[in-house]
Scaffold this active site. Structure first.
Site, PDB file in Angstrom:
ATOM      1  N   HIS A  63      43.526  20.849  36.834  1.00  0.00           N
ATOM      2  CA  HIS A  63      42.309  20.992  37.498  1.00  0.00           C
ATOM      3  C   HIS A  63      41.532  19.496  37.286  1.00  0.00           C
ATOM      4  CE1 HIS A  63      42.956  25.373  36.918  1.00  0.00           C
ATOM      5  NE2 HIS A  63      42.011  25.473  38.128  1.00  0.00           N
ATOM      6  N   LYS A 116      36.074  20.432  34.626  1.00  0.00           N
ATOM      7  CA  LYS A 116      36.141  21.842  34.267  1.00  0.00           C
ATOM      8  C   LYS A 116      35.809  21.894  32.819  1.00  0.00           C
ATOM      9  CE  LYS A 116      39.391  25.760  34.560  1.00  0.00           C
ATOM     10  NZ  LYS A 116      38.201  26.598  35.254  1.00  0.00           N
TER      11      LYS A 116
HETATM   12  P1  NAP Z   1      29.810  22.746  39.389  1.00  0.00           P
HETATM   13  O1  NAP Z   1      30.118  21.995  40.425  1.00  0.00           O
HETATM   14  O2  NAP Z   1      29.337  22.137  37.973  1.00  0.00           O
HETATM   15  O3  NAP Z   1      28.666  23.950  39.637  1.00  0.00           O
HETATM   16  C1  NAP Z   1      27.994  24.638  38.838  1.00  0.00           C
HETATM   17  C2  NAP Z   1      26.472  24.619  39.450  1.00  0.00           C
HETATM   18  O4  NAP Z   1      25.744  25.602  38.511  1.00  0.00           O
HETATM   19  C3  NAP Z   1      25.755  23.452  39.115  1.00  0.00           C
HETATM   20  O5  NAP Z   1      25.052  23.074  40.335  1.00  0.00           O
HETATM   21  C4  NAP Z   1      24.657  23.866  38.156  1.00  0.00           C
HETATM   22  O6  NAP Z   1      23.410  23.261  38.451  1.00  0.00           O
HETATM   23  C5  NAP Z   1      24.431  25.078  38.176  1.00  0.00           C
HETATM   24  N1  NAP Z   1      23.979  26.052  37.092  1.00  0.00           N
HETATM   25  C6  NAP Z   1      24.326  26.269  35.824  1.00  0.00           C
HETATM   26  N2  NAP Z   1      23.833  26.941  35.409  1.00  0.00           N
HETATM   27  C7  NAP Z   1      23.243  27.696  36.134  1.00  0.00           C
HETATM   28  C8  NAP Z   1      22.080  28.885  36.082  1.00  0.00           C
HETATM   29  N3  NAP Z   1      22.127  29.531  34.855  1.00  0.00           N
HETATM   30  N4  NAP Z   1      21.640  29.334  37.190  1.00  0.00           N
HETATM   31  C9  NAP Z   1      21.763  28.771  38.426  1.00  0.00           C
HETATM   32  N5  NAP Z   1      22.625  27.598  38.621  1.00  0.00           N
HETATM   33  C10 NAP Z   1      23.273  27.133  37.428  1.00  0.00           C
HETATM   34  O7  NAP Z   1      30.900  23.727  39.038  1.00  0.00           O
HETATM   35  P2  NAP Z   1      32.125  24.284  40.181  1.00  0.00           P
HETATM   36  O8  NAP Z   1      33.223  23.421  40.243  1.00  0.00           O
HETATM   37  O9  NAP Z   1      31.172  24.770  41.398  1.00  0.00           O
HETATM   38  O10 NAP Z   1      32.842  25.483  39.425  1.00  0.00           O
HETATM   39  C11 NAP Z   1      31.747  26.577  39.033  1.00  0.00           C
HETATM   40  C12 NAP Z   1      32.672  27.735  38.108  1.00  0.00           C
HETATM   41  O11 NAP Z   1      33.500  28.230  39.316  1.00  0.00           O
HETATM   42  C13 NAP Z   1      33.320  27.299  37.076  1.00  0.00           C
HETATM   43  O12 NAP Z   1      33.464  27.989  36.063  1.00  0.00           O
HETATM   44  C14 NAP Z   1      34.801  26.966  37.789  1.00  0.00           C
HETATM   45  O13 NAP Z   1      35.852  27.422  37.038  1.00  0.00           O
HETATM   46  C15 NAP Z   1      34.731  28.321  38.668  1.00  0.00           C
HETATM   47  N6  NAP Z   1      35.536  28.371  39.579  1.00  0.00           N
HETATM   48  C16 NAP Z   1      36.173  29.616  40.158  1.00  0.00           C
HETATM   49  C17 NAP Z   1      37.056  29.770  41.193  1.00  0.00           C
HETATM   50  C18 NAP Z   1      37.538  31.028  41.857  1.00  0.00           C
HETATM   51  O14 NAP Z   1      38.167  30.894  42.740  1.00  0.00           O
HETATM   52  N7  NAP Z   1      37.177  32.063  40.969  1.00  0.00           N
HETATM   53  C19 NAP Z   1      37.501  28.524  42.011  1.00  0.00           C
HETATM   54  C20 NAP Z   1      36.784  27.088  41.589  1.00  0.00           C
HETATM   55  C21 NAP Z   1      35.932  27.239  40.332  1.00  0.00           C
HETATM   56  P3  NAP Z   1      23.108  21.565  37.593  1.00  0.00           P
HETATM   57  O15 NAP Z   1      24.296  20.824  38.367  1.00  0.00           O
HETATM   58  O16 NAP Z   1      21.585  21.392  37.902  1.00  0.00           O
HETATM   59  O17 NAP Z   1      23.570  21.712  36.204  1.00  0.00           O
END
Ligand code: NAP
Length: 249
Positions: free
Chosen positions: A138, A142
């Site tokens: 990844h 992550k």
């Molecule tokens: P990311 O780019 O870091 O996005 C996370 C976002 O959540 C950031 O904008 C952050 O804001 C915001 N955030 C954090 N805490 C919050 C809260 N309590 N309420 C509202 N917003 C909040 O991460 P990502 O790459 O999108 O991944 C997010 C999650 O999805 C991870 O756990 C990843 O492993 C998972 N994922 C799952 C799949 C699937 O198919 N299931 C696929 C890809 C990723 P700030 O930037 O202001 O901190």
């Protein structure tokens, strides 16, 4: 056609932005706004009461996802969760609470159809080729390791094969961690590098042969058909479903 009102937690993140884009392409899904649950209970309750979504899509962080599930439950909103990192105990407890409330919820460690097939094929192969190692790769932003997909794959493999410890009984790690994480006698390896998105290879070995089953998400759009499907499916559920595969069969 019954429309579905959807709010997104993590709307500014890599996955959240993709979800908001996808919602704009489907006239059945109405994006009502972003939810940030990092404020006080009062602030968060006011946000949710104001937006009144039917579904809360969550792509935040392993530190926030449990509270977000609790908030959704308290407001009678159906969560569709892609955030990984919930522990098996938390998953079990949430399943009980959503069942008691008879409220639909979906948690999927991977929303890409190819990744679901990778897991299913790996479980099929493990029955006949029980020597296996998982390598998941990844991007380096992550937070959790191993990935939720690798853990789910490991769980399915462990169900399909006889449990035994692989490798040489006197094997020794010269650097701790060199052989990866142990799961029911086999190993999971996590690679983190910029440039990667989400990839997994399940390697099987037997006398004179190997088998590799590999899936690559080369763009975050790969997850969107699964998220779309889950938003529509959760409206007809009265319990928590863990894993997109349960919606496909
Ligand atoms: P990311 O780019 O870091 O996005 C996370 C976002 O959540 C950031 O904008 C952050 O804001 C915001 N955030 C954090 N805490 C919050 C809260 N309590 N309420 C509202 N917003 C909040 O991460 P990502 O790459 O999108 O991944 C997010 C999650 O999805 C991870 O756990 C990843 O492993 C998972 N994922 C799952 C799949 C699937 O198919 N299931 C696929 C890809 C990723 P700030 O930037 O202001 O901190």
């Amino acid at each position: 056609m019954q429309t579905i009102k959807v709010a997104v937690a993590g709307a500014n993140g890599r996955m959240g932005q993709e979800v908001v884009k996808m919602l704009g392409t489907d006239e059945q899904l109405i994006y009502v706004g972003a939810v940030d649950t990092r404020g006080s209970d009062e602030e968060v309750n006011a946000q949710l009461a104001g937006l009144k979504p039917d579904v809360l899509v969550d792509f935040t962080t392993p530190h926030h996802v449990y509270r977000n599930m609790e908030l959704a439950l308290a407001h009678g909103i159906r969560p569709v969760v892609g955030t990984t990192g919930l522990s098996p105990e938390q998953l079990k407890e949430l399943a009980t609470r959503f069942q008691e409330a008879q409220l639909g919820a979906i948690i999927a460690p991977n929303f890409a159809i190819g990744a679901i097939l990778c897991m299913k094929f790996a479980a099929m192969a493990a029955k006949y080729m029980p020597h296996v190692e998982i390598i998941e790769l990844h991007h380096d932003r992550k937070l959790d390791a191993p990935s939720g997909t690798a853990l789910k794959t490991a769980e399915l493999i462990a169900q399909a094969r006889q449990s035994f410890r692989q490798g040489h009984p006197e094997e020794e790690e010269l650097i701790p961690g060199a052989r990866g994480a142990g799961y029911d006698g086999f190993r999971i390896h996590s690679v983190r590098l910029p440039g990667l998105i989400a990839h997994q290879e399940v390697l099987f070995g037997a006398t004179g042969q190997t088998l590799s089953i590999r899936h690559d998400s080369i763009s975050r759009e790969s997850f969107m058909p699964g998220v779309n499907l889950a938003i529509k499916a959760v409206m007809n559920l009265d319990r928590l479903v863990y894993g997109l595969e349960h919606l496909l069969d």
